[in-house]
Design an enzyme around this catalytic site. Structure first.
Site: not given
Ligand SMILES: NC(=O)c1ccc[n+]([C@@H]2O[C@H](COP(=O)([O-])OP(=O)(O)OC[C@H]3O[C@@H](n4cnc5c(N)ncnc54)[C@H](OP(=O)(O)O)[C@@H]3O)[C@@H](O)[C@H]2O)c1
Length: 264
Positions: A142, A155
């Site tokens: 990120s 984070y």
């Molecule tokens: N959205 C943004 O603005 C953004 C920006 C930069 C980077 N990112 C990164 O992108 C990645 C995905 O995030 P997202 O934005 O797509 O958010 P999201 O929709 O909340 O997805 C997060 C995913 O991680 C899984 N997860 C969380 N805790 C977990 C655990 N304890 N064990 C197994 N799986 C787990 C969740 O699945 P379950 O809850 O079903 O376990 C879900 O599938 C992350 O690494 C985040 O830091 C996001």
């Protein structure tokens, strides 16, 4: 005539957001999938959609990547499945707010999922990738990796780790055909903002990328040969200068003596 070897992508955090969208890309290219997350219903639904749409085999693995047992369960998979040639380390959590206001358990979870699980799963995959001299690891970081946000200190630290760890692996693996890519998105419209002090509707819409657009850009960056993909950054020279400045700073630190300003 020999059959085309199977190719499988293991995607963590595939139950929503970036991971769920990312999983469609290898499936559309005919690769089988192993989808990992805690929410079984979401994974099963996606698995059945992808199987119907693309005729690929999709296995779901319900695992909590904040626990040692959950990480070990997933880390065992590459050892017994040599068709895996892509690992997308996407599962991640965020904790927004002043660090002192965040419960210690939430900090532990953040470190465990964003750092420990990502590291252990990449090590688990690398054994087979190096033995076969092929395979790709995609680590989702990120942009706070290079600019800590005061509302997200821990984070930011975890994402700085993802970037530096990935850079280190790239240097280690430079003589192999194994690829490691860091993807550093800025804001992406996903559930990660739900229930936080910064819900999506409080972020200017023009600063937030559509999740499918992000997931179109990330593999395109890989195809372009990028080690670090910054999907929302137009001027890539900024990255080059940042990377060069880090190299120069490191080189300047290799003196063995205190700098003159300390009067030592
Ligand atoms: N959205 C943004 O603005 C953004 C920006 C930069 C980077 N990112 C990164 O992108 C990645 C995905 O995030 P997202 O934005 O797509 O958010 P999201 O929709 O909340 O997805 C997060 C995913 O991680 C899984 N997860 C969380 N805790 C977990 C655990 N304890 N064990 C197994 N799986 C787990 C969740 O699945 P379950 O809850 O079903 O376990 C879900 O599938 C992350 O690494 C985040 O830091 C996001």
């Amino acid at each position: 005539m020999s059959a085309t070897p199977r190719s499988t992508a293991l995607v963590t955090g595939a139950s929503s957001g970036i991971g769920a969208s990312y999983a469609k890309r290898p499936a559309a290219r005919g690769h089988d999938l192993i989808l990992v997350a805690r929410r079984a219903d979401r994974l099963e639904k996606l698995a059945s959609e992808l199987t119907s749409a693309f005729g690929v085999t999709v296995r779901t693995v319900i695992a909590d990547l904040s626990s040692d047992a959950g990480v070990a369960q997933v880390a065992d998979i590459p050892a017994s499945d040599n068709s895996i040639d892509m690992l997308v380390n996407n599962a991640g959590v965020s904790c927004l707010g002043a660090t002192m206001d965040i419960a210690p358990e939430a900090i532990d979870t953040l470190l465990a999922v964003n750092i420990i699980a990502l590291t252990r799963l990449s090590c688990a995959a690398l054994g087979g990738f190096l033995a076969r001299n092929r395979g790709t690891i995609v680590n989702i970081g990120s942009v706070p990796a290079f600019k800590a946000l005061p509302s997200a200190s821990v984070y930011s630290g975890t994402k700085a780790y993802v970037l530096l760890y990935t850079r280190g692996l790239q240097a280690e693996l430079k003589d192999s055909a194994v690829r490691v890519q860091a993807v550093l998105p800025a804001g992406v419209a996903t559930e990660i903002y739900d229930g936080t002090i910064l819900p999506l509707d409080q972020i200017p819409a023009e600063l937030v990328m559509d999740v499918d657009a992000l997931v179109d850009a990330a593999p395109a960056g890989l195809d372009r040969g990028e080690d670090v993909t910054l999907p929302s950054v137009s001027d890539l020279d900024l990255w080059t200068r940042f990377d060069d400045a880090q190299e120069a700073l490191f080189a300047a630190s290799q003196t063995g003596t205190p700098a003159p300003r300390y009067g030592v």
